[in-house]
Design a protein around this motif. Structure first.
Motif, PDB file in Angstrom:
ATOM      1  N   UNK A   5      43.353  54.430  29.194  1.00  0.00           N
ATOM      2  CA  UNK A   5      43.034  53.651  29.897  1.00  0.00           C
ATOM      3  C   UNK A   5      43.602  52.102  29.498  1.00  0.00           C
ATOM      4  N   UNK A   6      44.625  51.671  30.128  1.00  0.00           N
ATOM      5  CA  UNK A   6      45.236  50.338  29.620  1.00  0.00           C
ATOM      6  C   UNK A   6      44.922  49.326  30.369  1.00  0.00           C
ATOM      7  N   UNK A   7      44.411  48.362  29.566  1.00  0.00           N
ATOM      8  CA  UNK A   7      43.812  47.138  30.026  1.00  0.00           C
ATOM      9  C   UNK A   7      44.636  45.732  29.905  1.00  0.00           C
ATOM     10  N   UNK A   8      44.851  45.308  31.150  1.00  0.00           N
ATOM     11  CA  UNK A   8      45.675  43.843  31.025  1.00  0.00           C
ATOM     12  C   UNK A   8      44.277  42.943  30.954  1.00  0.00           C
ATOM     13  N   UNK A   9      44.658  41.582  30.513  1.00  0.00           N
ATOM     14  CA  UNK A   9      43.289  40.476  30.609  1.00  0.00           C
ATOM     15  C   UNK A   9      43.500  39.722  31.639  1.00  0.00           C
ATOM     16  N   UNK A  10      44.508  38.752  31.766  1.00  0.00           N
ATOM     17  CA  UNK A  10      44.784  37.841  32.636  1.00  0.00           C
ATOM     18  C   UNK A  10      44.928  38.509  34.020  1.00  0.00           C
ATOM     19  N   UNK A  11      44.258  38.175  35.034  1.00  0.00           N
ATOM     20  CA  UNK A  11      44.490  38.571  36.533  1.00  0.00           C
ATOM     21  C   UNK A  11      43.601  39.883  36.353  1.00  0.00           C
ATOM     22  N   UNK A  13      40.816  41.179  33.943  1.00  0.00           N
ATOM     23  CA  UNK A  13      39.535  40.881  33.191  1.00  0.00           C
ATOM     24  C   UNK A  13      39.112  39.467  33.482  1.00  0.00           C
ATOM     25  N   UNK A  14      39.919  38.657  33.709  1.00  0.00           N
ATOM     26  CA  UNK A  14      40.015  37.149  33.665  1.00  0.00           C
ATOM     27  C   UNK A  14      41.008  36.813  35.070  1.00  0.00           C
ATOM     28  N   UNK A  15      40.026  36.896  36.101  1.00  0.00           N
ATOM     29  CA  UNK A  15      40.761  36.418  37.612  1.00  0.00           C
ATOM     30  C   UNK A  15      41.230  35.080  37.587  1.00  0.00           C
ATOM     31  N   UNK A  16      42.260  34.869  38.452  1.00  0.00           N
ATOM     32  CA  UNK A  16      42.957  33.499  38.564  1.00  0.00           C
ATOM     33  C   UNK A  16      42.123  32.858  39.751  1.00  0.00           C
ATOM     34  N   UNK A  17      41.543  33.359  40.331  1.00  0.00           N
ATOM     35  CA  UNK A  17      41.052  32.836  41.599  1.00  0.00           C
ATOM     36  C   UNK A  17      39.497  32.380  41.007  1.00  0.00           C
ATOM     37  N   UNK A  18      38.797  31.531  41.787  1.00  0.00           N
ATOM     38  CA  UNK A  18      37.534  31.257  41.630  1.00  0.00           C
ATOM     39  C   UNK A  18      36.441  32.451  41.097  1.00  0.00           C
ATOM     40  N   UNK A 115      45.697  49.392  34.371  1.00  0.00           N
ATOM     41  CA  UNK A 115      45.060  48.221  35.314  1.00  0.00           C
ATOM     42  C   UNK A 115      45.704  46.940  34.874  1.00  0.00           C
ATOM     43  N   UNK A 116      46.581  46.717  35.861  1.00  0.00           N
ATOM     44  CA  UNK A 116      47.313  45.162  35.687  1.00  0.00           C
ATOM     45  C   UNK A 116      47.742  44.668  37.222  1.00  0.00           C
ATOM     46  N   UNK A 117      47.903  43.433  36.977  1.00  0.00           N
ATOM     47  CA  UNK A 117      48.046  42.496  38.205  1.00  0.00           C
ATOM     48  C   UNK A 117      49.406  42.369  38.661  1.00  0.00           C
ATOM     49  N   UNK A 118      50.380  43.187  37.728  1.00  0.00           N
ATOM     50  CA  UNK A 118      51.895  42.852  37.934  1.00  0.00           C
ATOM     51  C   UNK A 118      52.548  44.078  38.083  1.00  0.00           C
ATOM     52  N   UNK A 142      44.422  42.834  42.151  1.00  0.00           N
ATOM     53  CA  UNK A 142      44.745  41.522  42.859  1.00  0.00           C
ATOM     54  C   UNK A 142      44.291  40.383  41.925  1.00  0.00           C
ATOM     55  N   UNK A 143      45.002  39.433  41.391  1.00  0.00           N
ATOM     56  CA  UNK A 143      44.907  38.508  40.462  1.00  0.00           C
ATOM     57  C   UNK A 143      43.647  37.789  40.758  1.00  0.00           C
ATOM     58  N   UNK A 144      43.785  37.164  42.155  1.00  0.00           N
ATOM     59  CA  UNK A 144      42.548  36.400  42.480  1.00  0.00           C
ATOM     60  C   UNK A 144      41.243  36.916  42.243  1.00  0.00           C
ATOM     61  N   UNK A 145      40.976  38.268  42.658  1.00  0.00           N
ATOM     62  CA  UNK A 145      39.776  38.911  42.597  1.00  0.00           C
ATOM     63  C   UNK A 145      39.269  39.630  41.163  1.00  0.00           C
ATOM     64  N   UNK A 146      40.418  40.031  40.329  1.00  0.00           N
ATOM     65  CA  UNK A 146      39.951  40.784  39.165  1.00  0.00           C
ATOM     66  C   UNK A 146      39.598  42.172  39.384  1.00  0.00           C
ATOM     67  N   UNK A 147      39.160  42.679  38.239  1.00  0.00           N
ATOM     68  CA  UNK A 147      38.831  44.258  38.351  1.00  0.00           C
ATOM     69  C   UNK A 147      37.609  44.389  39.387  1.00  0.00           C
TER      70      UNK A 147
END
Length: 171
Positions: A5-11, A13-18, A115-118, A142-147
């Motif tokens: 299970x591969x994990x990205x952080x930004x976008x 676990x750390x969403x870009x939206x509010x 799991x990645x936003x890109x 979706x980077x605005x929403x996150x996981x």
């Protein structure tokens, strides 16, 4: 071979939206840089449950590299995880994201969920056509929403229905 299970952080676990309810704000210092991240502590528990229930191994696939173990993992309740090195690589030849060749080199022939936003169609094509990999699921977040629960459910279902799930580990 355990699935990964591969994990990205930004976008992811750390969403870009509010940040939604349940997220906490943290300031992380790496060298001279200070980053503000919004993390949901429930993600750690849910990812650990997914790994346990499917017999999978969690791995960082992020440009945070080992910093994810220092700054992200303890704030969401994850242990120290293996890290896919993301050293600068050659420019894309087939439209794939810069991380994709690093992921391909790390996973070998193991099945994986990423799991990645890109991740896009070009990444899937690169992995299938240029690397000859077959057993993977790219989960675009979706980077605005996150996981979300939907993403985790997709991974659980794919690992189970594909027969890669080894079932709950016995400790």
């Amino acid at each position: 071979m355990k699935p990964l299970l591969l994990l990205d952080v930004d976008g992811v676990l750390n969403p870009m939206g509010p940040p939604a309810a349940g997220y906490r704000r943290y300031r992380c210092t790496i060298g001279a840089e200070v980053y503000t991240v919004h993390l949901n502590p429930a993600h750690g528990r849910r990812l650990l449950e997914l790994a346990l229930n499917t017999g999978s191994e969690l791995v960082w696939a992020t440009t945070w590299e080992h910093h994810a173990n220092d700054w992200i993992a303890p704030r969401i309740g994850l242990p120290t995880l293996p890290v896919i090195p993301m050293s600068p690589g050659a420019p894309s030849e087939h439209g794939e994201m810069f991380k994709t060749p690093h992921v391909a080199g790390y996973v070998g022939r193991r099945p994986f969920v990423w799991f990645d936003d890109q991740v896009w169609a070009e990444d899937e094509e690169y992995l299938r056509v240029h690397q000859g990999l077959e057993n993977f699921l790219l989960v675009h977040v979706d980077p605005a929403e996150g996981l979300t629960s939907r993403h985790l459910g997709m991974a659980q279902k794919w690992l189970t229905l594909s027969g890669f799930s080894q079932g709950p580990e016995r400790i």
